[in-house]
Design a protein around this motif. Sequence first.
Motif, short mmCIF file in Angstrom:
data_model
loop_
_atom_site.label_atom_id
_atom_site.label_comp_id
_atom_site.label_asym_id
_atom_site.label_seq_id
_atom_site.Cartn_x
_atom_site.Cartn_y
_atom_site.Cartn_z
N LEU A 47 -5.98 6.73 -1.80
CA LEU A 47 -4.70 6.80 -1.09
C LEU A 47 -3.80 5.59 -1.30
O LEU A 47 -2.83 5.40 -0.58
N SER A 50 -0.26 6.81 -1.83
CA SER A 50 0.46 7.22 -0.63
C SER A 50 0.92 6.02 0.19
O SER A 50 2.05 5.98 0.67
N ALA A 64 4.66 11.21 4.72
CA ALA A 64 4.38 10.62 3.41
C ALA A 64 4.95 11.46 2.28
O ALA A 64 4.83 12.68 2.27
N THR A 66 4.04 11.14 -0.92
CA THR A 66 2.95 11.41 -1.87
C THR A 66 1.66 11.59 -1.08
O THR A 66 1.32 10.72 -0.27
N ARG A 67 0.98 12.69 -1.31
CA ARG A 67 -0.26 12.96 -0.59
C ARG A 67 -1.38 13.28 -1.57
O ARG A 67 -1.13 13.61 -2.72
N GLN A 87 3.08 15.97 -4.72
CA GLN A 87 4.37 15.41 -4.32
C GLN A 87 5.47 16.29 -4.90
O GLN A 87 5.19 17.34 -5.47
N CYS A 164 3.72 4.36 -6.94
CA CYS A 164 2.41 5.02 -6.98
C CYS A 164 1.70 4.81 -8.31
O CYS A 164 0.47 4.69 -8.36
N GLN A 230 -3.56 12.44 4.24
CA GLN A 230 -2.33 11.72 4.01
C GLN A 230 -2.25 10.51 4.92
O GLN A 230 -3.00 10.39 5.89
#
Length: 231
Positions: A47, A50, A64, A66-67, A87, A164, A230
Amino acid sequence: MLDRRSLLKMAAGSAALTLIPSTSLLAQTQGKRMAMVFDVRRCTGCLSCSVSCSIENQVPEGRARTRVTQSSVETADGVATLAVPNQCNHCENPSCVEVCPKNATYKRPEDGIVVIDYDKCIHCQRCVKACPYGARRKDPKYKTAPEKCNFCVHRLEQGLLPACVETCIGEARVFGDLNDPNSEVAKLVRDNKVYGMLPESGNLPSILYIGLPQPSDDKKILKLNHLEWQR
């Protein structure tokens, strides 16, 4: 932390990753076509993507951009567990753009990135429902625009990678221009079996997956039964 509401929703259903011919993905279009390739073999589900995304973009808690989804997959060798990032797919034909009444969500002609013009957005959240990937996180009070990945365009303008990608400890994320045959993403697409999420929706995603196991019953489709994690 575990999002219980999302867990209950996602556990009841499933999604599909479909094999996409590399020839169609590498077909030349005008300008740049920015895309991201995920090698699921390298994703540890830590993660960091995220967390770094939320910090970089000052995302409100629970929304969030981005998961990472923990997915069980039936493969030719039995059931496998994968960490699958999800995402905004920065689609070639984004349904979120079609439903926006103020043209606040649009696809940048110079690189294909789908972004939100926050000055135009009226917070109607119609785009949230239109996205087949569940990639937009709505404001439950309808006071602000939805949250979604924009590939950290403010970083790209400074010659930097999306947050990310820069913080992925397993180097599972690769970002670049699919229209550049010498880019790493183009080479990965050319040299691997590449899957996209729900391409049958007609959106034609630019978030692509490699390193997936062989499906158990169909050579082209992997069905994911997943629980969502997430920040």
